[in-house]
Each structure stands twice: as structure tokens, then as C-alpha cells.
Design a protein around this motif. Structure first.
Motif, PDB file in Angstrom:
ATOM      1  N   LEU A 199      52.181  33.759  40.105  1.00  0.00           N
ATOM      2  CA  LEU A 199      51.643  33.753  41.124  1.00  0.00           C
ATOM      3  C   LEU A 199      52.034  32.702  42.153  1.00  0.00           C
ATOM      4  CD1 LEU A 199      48.236  33.980  39.244  1.00  0.00           C
ATOM      5  CD2 LEU A 199      49.511  35.711  40.386  1.00  0.00           C
TER       6      LEU A 199
ATOM      7  N   LYS B 266      37.463  45.999  40.767  1.00  0.00           N
ATOM      8  CA  LYS B 266      37.265  44.786  40.964  1.00  0.00           C
ATOM      9  C   LYS B 266      36.465  44.074  39.858  1.00  0.00           C
ATOM     10  CE  LYS B 266      38.975  43.840  45.205  1.00  0.00           C
ATOM     11  NZ  LYS B 266      40.185  42.751  45.349  1.00  0.00           N
TER      12      LYS B 266
ATOM     13  N   ASP C  92      42.897  49.143  40.420  1.00  0.00           N
ATOM     14  CA  ASP C  92      42.245  49.024  41.510  1.00  0.00           C
ATOM     15  C   ASP C  92      40.694  48.154  41.391  1.00  0.00           C
ATOM     16  OD1 ASP C  92      44.222  49.540  43.232  1.00  0.00           O
ATOM     17  OD2 ASP C  92      43.674  51.666  43.400  1.00  0.00           O
TER      18      ASP C  92
ATOM     19  N   GLN D  43      39.467  31.159  41.811  1.00  0.00           N
ATOM     20  CA  GLN D  43      40.008  30.282  42.580  1.00  0.00           C
ATOM     21  C   GLN D  43      40.425  28.879  41.991  1.00  0.00           C
ATOM     22  OE1 GLN D  43      38.032  29.348  46.414  1.00  0.00           O
ATOM     23  NE2 GLN D  43      37.613  31.532  46.666  1.00  0.00           N
TER      24      GLN D  43
ATOM     25  N   GLU E 222      36.254  39.979  41.173  1.00  0.00           N
ATOM     26  CA  GLU E 222      37.538  39.524  40.906  1.00  0.00           C
ATOM     27  C   GLU E 222      37.910  38.211  41.418  1.00  0.00           C
ATOM     28  OE1 GLU E 222      41.658  41.495  40.969  1.00  0.00           O
ATOM     29  OE2 GLU E 222      40.511  42.780  39.632  1.00  0.00           O
ATOM     30  N   THR E 223      36.766  37.336  41.444  1.00  0.00           N
ATOM     31  CA  THR E 223      36.978  35.890  42.193  1.00  0.00           C
ATOM     32  C   THR E 223      37.574  35.155  41.203  1.00  0.00           C
ATOM     33  OG1 THR E 223      34.980  36.335  43.478  1.00  0.00           O
ATOM     34  CG2 THR E 223      35.924  34.028  42.807  1.00  0.00           C
TER      35      THR E 223
ATOM     36  N   PRO F 113      42.092  30.994  46.768  1.00  0.00           N
ATOM     37  CA  PRO F 113      42.120  31.815  46.067  1.00  0.00           C
ATOM     38  C   PRO F 113      43.299  32.137  45.427  1.00  0.00           C
ATOM     39  CG  PRO F 113      42.146  32.475  48.236  1.00  0.00           C
ATOM     40  CD  PRO F 113      41.951  31.052  48.190  1.00  0.00           C
ATOM     41  N   VAL F 114      43.296  32.814  44.234  1.00  0.00           N
ATOM     42  CA  VAL F 114      44.236  33.193  43.373  1.00  0.00           C
ATOM     43  C   VAL F 114      44.201  34.970  43.208  1.00  0.00           C
ATOM     44  CG1 VAL F 114      45.683  33.278  41.240  1.00  0.00           C
ATOM     45  CG2 VAL F 114      44.619  31.392  42.098  1.00  0.00           C
ATOM     46  N   ASP F 115      45.185  35.707  43.725  1.00  0.00           N
ATOM     47  CA  ASP F 115      45.212  37.207  43.604  1.00  0.00           C
ATOM     48  C   ASP F 115      45.639  37.705  42.137  1.00  0.00           C
ATOM     49  OD1 ASP F 115      45.120  40.007  44.056  1.00  0.00           O
ATOM     50  OD2 ASP F 115      46.611  39.946  45.757  1.00  0.00           O
ATOM     51  N   VAL F 116      45.019  38.135  41.405  1.00  0.00           N
ATOM     52  CA  VAL F 116      45.437  38.881  40.079  1.00  0.00           C
ATOM     53  C   VAL F 116      45.527  40.265  39.870  1.00  0.00           C
ATOM     54  CG1 VAL F 116      44.894  36.494  38.717  1.00  0.00           C
ATOM     55  CG2 VAL F 116      43.383  38.485  39.092  1.00  0.00           C
ATOM     56  N   SER F 117      45.336  40.708  41.181  1.00  0.00           N
ATOM     57  CA  SER F 117      45.262  42.084  41.195  1.00  0.00           C
ATOM     58  C   SER F 117      46.799  42.856  40.612  1.00  0.00           C
ATOM     59  CB  SER F 117      45.100  42.773  42.548  1.00  0.00           C
ATOM     60  OG  SER F 117      46.052  42.323  43.539  1.00  0.00           O
TER      61      SER F 117
END
Length: 375
Positions: A28, A108, A106, A85, A82-83, A96-100
Motif C-alpha cells: 500500500l 464495501k 466491489d 485508517q 471498508e473504513t 485513509p488506507v485503501d484495501v479495495s
């Protein structure tokens, strides 16, 4: 000892759940310094707390917070939608950290629990999701869960040995892994439904109304568990080595709102209408007693429900609940004082949690996060 008992119980109980190989780890990228840092908008809430602006949209529930023992000041907060941080300054600022890209779909997810031991960390979520990191959160891997897993994971706890963790589901499943989540051993041999059918004649009030899942599952540092039925009619406990959950009647005539373990290993219980009880006596609770005694402590709740209790020290205790309810005790829970500054918070407070490294946080609805700043 608790770990050995759990592993032994799991091997003798439900068989190991073989899981497919984990998805590849995705590194990430670090966000630029200051991006989405919330310092300027932080506001004091009384003299003990400050409100931290996470920049979350309305309706997001902040579910859990965990810190990396090997990296002082570094921690993660998780929540609905999908929060995820990250902080590197003890919770003063978050990014924020995006783990998508890690989850691979897709959806959440509601990320409900996070735990670290050394640099190894785990996150579980709903729908069924398990994430793992071995580098303190620099990168996360999705570990596939078997479709045969009963229930949704609601809590995860990293254990001291590398690759070791414990996971609990909302249907009373408790599982143990020693290989990074590739295989899980069940520690509970009997389903909750079977236990209740077997023991309902013993007088557990409300057992016939069990809806198939728990509203809350909590774990003590010793590895003991307690779980509250969705309706709040009764609660159940489990100790490492037991083959089944042990059911208990609720102490109050009112339904259980929340339960947990005290700092000394005893129990606390909140009931609807703002009632709060502590298990009688001191020290670790005897979870084999069917109907243990509780003692009520008077909290000026104005009727608002209390949901979470957290211990900063043996004497300093905090309780949180609906409509910004925040209370402090300086004498181990015998007397309480309301933190009126929290009345203006636009949401409910669900949990108060103090880290071994000294940080403290209150978690709530609508993106509420309070950081402990002391007197």
C-alpha cells in the motif's frame, strides 16, 4: 497454557478447515505527509478527551482500534464501509488506507476487529473477510475463508507466535490457526443451538428465543470468551478446553445491553435503561457458575443505555453509551461523574478502549473517535 488447551480442544473437536492459498500481498503506497490529517479540526471534549476528525461520511461506524507493539505510535482504526485508517503519531492524525485492491471485489466490507502482535496484524470483516499483515501494515494480504465457516467473523486476536491467531464468529465458533490462517482448528465441538437444546431444561431464561447469533462477543487476556444473545435474554461463556459454551441467566430483569471483562478478570454487565453491574468479588470470574452474583453501581445515565466499559487503570474507569453518554469513575466503578461536554456529540458511543502502550480511544457512530489526552 491457555494456548495449548485451545489447540488441544480444537484438534479433538471440529476438524481443521482447510483453506485455499492466500491471495498475493499488495503493498500500500504511503500517502503524502499531511494528506487527510485532521489536526486543525480536533476539538476538546472535556478535560480528558479530544474529538479527532477522521473525515468520514455520515453513518460510518468506528468499530475497533489496534496498535503495532513493535512500532510505537503506529496504529489502525477500522469501521463500516471498508473504513481503514492509519496513524503514526499515537492517534493525533490519521490517513485513509485503501484495501479495495486487496479484497478484490466491489463490496464495501464492514471491518469489525483489528489486532496486532509484534508486526503481525489481522483484520476481520463482514461479509466474511480476513486480512493479514506481517510488516506492521505496510502491506495487507487477503486470506480466503472456507465457505463452510459457520457465521461471520466478529473478532480476531493475534497471538505471540508468528502465524498464530484466534478468531470468533457471531454463531459461537472459535477457531485457532498456527500457519498464518491457511488452516483453522475448531475449539468448540458443540453448536450453540445444540448446547441450548441440551440445557434449556436447566432454567436458562430466554434460551428458546435464541435467534442463531450473538450481538456481542468479547475475549479476556486469558483467552476466555463471553457472548450476549442478540435479544439480550441471556449470555454464554467459554474457557479454553471446554467443548461447548456455558449458558447463564442475565442478572437484571431488563435485557442485557453490553458485557465485558474488567481489568481484574471479573465481569461487568449493562442492562437497558442505563443500569450497570459488576460481578461480585474481586479477581478472575468463575465462568462455571451458572448464575453468578452482580452488584449494581449507580450511574447518572438519565435513562440512556450504557454499551461499553473500559479501564485505564484499576481505579480510572470509563463507561460510554447512547446519545454521547460518557462517564468517569476515579474509584474503580463505585461512583461516577458525567462528562457533560460529550452531550453534544452527534451520535452514540459504543466502546472505550485503552492500549497497553498508553493510548485511549472512544469509538462511536457517524465517524466519532475520541482520543484520551488526560487531565
Amino acid at each position: 497454557e491457555a494456548l495449548g488447551a485451545l489447540a488441544g480442544a480444537g484438534a479433538a473437536a471440529a476438524g481443521a478447515l482447510a483453506l485455499p492459498a492466500a491471495a498475493g500481498a499488495i503493498g500500500l503506497p504511503s500517502l503524502p505527509a499531511g494528506l487527510n490529517s485532521r489536526g486543525p479540526k480536533d476539538e476538546p471534549v472535556g478535560k480528558y478527551w479530544e474529538s479527532v476528525d477522521l473525515g468520514l461520511e455520515e453513518g460510518v461506524l468506528v468499530c475497533d482500534v489496534g496498535f503495532v507493539p513493535d512500532q510505537p505510535g503506529r496504529g489502525f482504526v477500522v469501521g463500516s464501509r471498508e473504513t481503514l485508517q492509519e496513524t503514526k503519531d499515537g492517534g493525533k492524525t490519521w490517513v485513509p488506507v485503501d484495501v479495495s485492491g486487496v479484497t478484490g471485489d466491489d463490496i464495501k466490507y464492514r471491518l469489525s476487529s483489528v489486532s496486532f502482535e509484534g508486526k503481525e496484524g489481522w483484520i476481520v470483516g463482514k461479509p466474511a473477510l480476513l486480512l493479514r499483515t506481517s510488516d506492521g501494515g505496510d502491506s495487507w494480504t487477503r486470506v480466503p475463508l472456507s465457505p463452510r465457516l459457520p457465521g461471520i467473523p466478529v473478532s480476531v486476536h493475534a497471538l505471540p507466535q508468528p502465524g498464530f491467531a484466534e478468531m470468533a464468529t457471531d454463531q459461537g465458533g472459535i477457531y485457532f490457526t498456527d500457519d498464518g490462517g491457511q488452516n483453522w482448528k475448531g475449539a468448540v465441538a458443540e453448536t450453540v443451538e445444540a448446547t441450548l437444546n441440551r440445557t434449556v431444561s436447566s432454567g436458562i431464561s430466554g434460551a428458546s428465543y435464541y435467534t442463531g447469533s450473538f450481538s456481542q462477543v468479547d475475549r479476556s487476556p486469558l483467552g476466555d470468551y463471553l457472548a450476549v444473545s442478540t435479544r439480550g435474554n441471556f449470555y454464554m461463556t467459554w474457557k479454553p478446553g471446554q467443548g461447548a459454551w456455558f449458558p447463564h441467566n442475565r442478572y437484571s430483569a431488563r435485557r442485557i445491553q453490553g458485557m465485558g471483562f474488567r481489568k481484574d478478570g471479573g465481569l461487568w454487565m449493562s442492562a437497558r435503561g442505563g443500569e450497570l453491574y459488576f460481578g461480585s468479588g474481586e479477581g478472575t470470574a468463575d465462568l462455571t457458575v451458572e448464575d453468578p452474583d452482580f452488584v449494581q453501581t449507580r450511574v447518572p445515565t438519565r435513562g440512556f443505555a450504557l454499551i461499553g466499559v473500559g479501564y485505564r487503570t484499576d481505579e480510572e474507569v470509563w463507561a460510554v453509551g447512547g446519545s454521547g453518554s460518557l462517564f468517569r469513575s476515579a474509584d474503580g466503578g463505585e461512583s461516577w461523574k458525567r462528562e457533560r461536554a460529550a452531550d453534544d456529540l452527534p451520535g452514540n458511543l459504543y466502546n472505550v478502549k485503552f492500549m497497553g502502550s498508553g493510548e485511549g480511544f472512544v469509538l462511536g457512530s457517524d465517524g466519532i473517535l475520541l482520543r484520551y489526552i488526560g487531565a
